[in-house]
Design a protein around this motif. Structure first.
Motif, PDB file in Angstrom:
ATOM      1  N   ALA A  68      30.043  34.309  38.825  1.00 23.81           N
ATOM      2  CA  ALA A  68      29.127  33.634  39.759  1.00 23.81           C
ATOM      3  C   ALA A  68      29.871  33.172  41.015  1.00 23.81           C
ATOM      4  CB  ALA A  68      28.453  32.457  39.069  1.00 23.81           C
ATOM      5  N   ILE A  69      31.060  32.618  40.836  1.00 26.41           N
ATOM      6  CA  ILE A  69      31.854  32.154  41.981  1.00 26.41           C
ATOM      7  C   ILE A  69      32.244  33.331  42.873  1.00 26.41           C
ATOM      8  CG2 ILE A  69      34.119  31.206  42.613  1.00 26.41           C
ATOM      9  CD1 ILE A  69      33.817  29.256  40.271  1.00 26.41           C
ATOM     10  N   ALA A  70      32.636  34.444  42.273  1.00 28.06           N
ATOM     11  CA  ALA A  70      33.034  35.616  43.054  1.00 28.06           C
ATOM     12  C   ALA A  70      31.876  36.136  43.889  1.00 28.06           C
ATOM     13  CB  ALA A  70      33.562  36.718  42.129  1.00 28.06           C
ATOM     14  N   PHE A  71      30.672  36.143  43.319  1.00 33.34           N
ATOM     15  CA  PHE A  71      29.487  36.583  44.064  1.00 33.34           C
ATOM     16  C   PHE A  71      29.255  35.676  45.274  1.00 33.34           C
ATOM     17  CE2 PHE A  71      24.920  36.375  44.913  1.00 33.34           C
ATOM     18  CZ  PHE A  71      24.645  37.725  45.124  1.00 33.34           C
ATOM     19  N   CYS A  72      29.317  34.362  45.056  1.00 29.48           N
ATOM     20  CA  CYS A  72      29.094  33.410  46.148  1.00 29.48           C
ATOM     21  C   CYS A  72      30.179  33.506  47.218  1.00 29.48           C
ATOM     22  CB  CYS A  72      29.022  31.985  45.602  1.00 29.48           C
ATOM     23  SG  CYS A  72      27.607  31.684  44.534  1.00 29.48           S
TER      24      CYS A  72
END
Length: 177
Positions: A68-72
């Motif tokens: 999720a962090i990588a996507f954001c």
């Protein structure tokens, strides 16, 4: 010595990471979509940094949170790179925020470092505004691919890490004696 190396945890981890990172790029190249395969490999490579030894629940949580962090981070970096001032602000904020993850231990440190790596590898990629979310989704796909592969291998052989650790300990004790 060679036999011990091939049965070691380091070799198993290295093989799993190499397979997960190379497979999307090779398949993308084979089917004529090398850029897409390389972006998926980027997500898998950064996610592999988060996959540190420990309880499966903690590994799974760290891997999913990082996805999720990588996507954001990929979305924000792709947007911020359009203006030099927003890019400078993002570099400062992301670097500070994810560097502060060191307070929470080694696993969180790995998540923070991998997030900074996603930012660094995304900041120089020329992406059109309409391609920002698809690009970030490909990084997410690579992270999810690595997560599924890692957890699937653990499901198939749940005691492999403990067996290898015990074998390494016995070998070191034998060497000592």
């Amino acid at each position: 010595e060679i036999q011990y190396f091939f049965y070691s945890q380091a070799f198993a981890d290295g093989f799993r990471t190499a397979f997960a990172v190379l497979l999307p790029a090779l398949l993308g190249n084979y089917f004529g979509f090398f850029d897409i395969g390389l972006t998926i490999s980027l997500g898998a490579m950064c996610t592999s940094l988060v996959d540190t030894p420990g309880p499966v629940v903690h590994r799974k949580n760290a891997l999913l949170i990082f996805c999720a962090i990588a996507f954001c981070v990929a979305c924000f970096t792709s947007l911020a790179r359009l203006n030099i001032y927003t890019m400078a602000l993002e570099i400062i904020l992301v670097s500070f925020l994810f560097s502060m993850f060191t307070v929470y231990g080694n696993r969180a440190t790995a998540v923070g470092n991998a997030a900074i790596l996603v930012m660094i590898l995304t900041m120089d990629t020329p992406i059109e505004i309409v391609d920002i979310v698809p690009h970030a989704a490909l990084i997410l796909a690579g992270g999810v691919f690595y997560t599924i592969l890692s957890l699937l291998l653990h499901t198939i052989r749940p005691y492999r890490i403990a067996q290898i650790a015990l074998a390494d300990c016995l070998r070191e004790i034998a060497t000592y004696l």
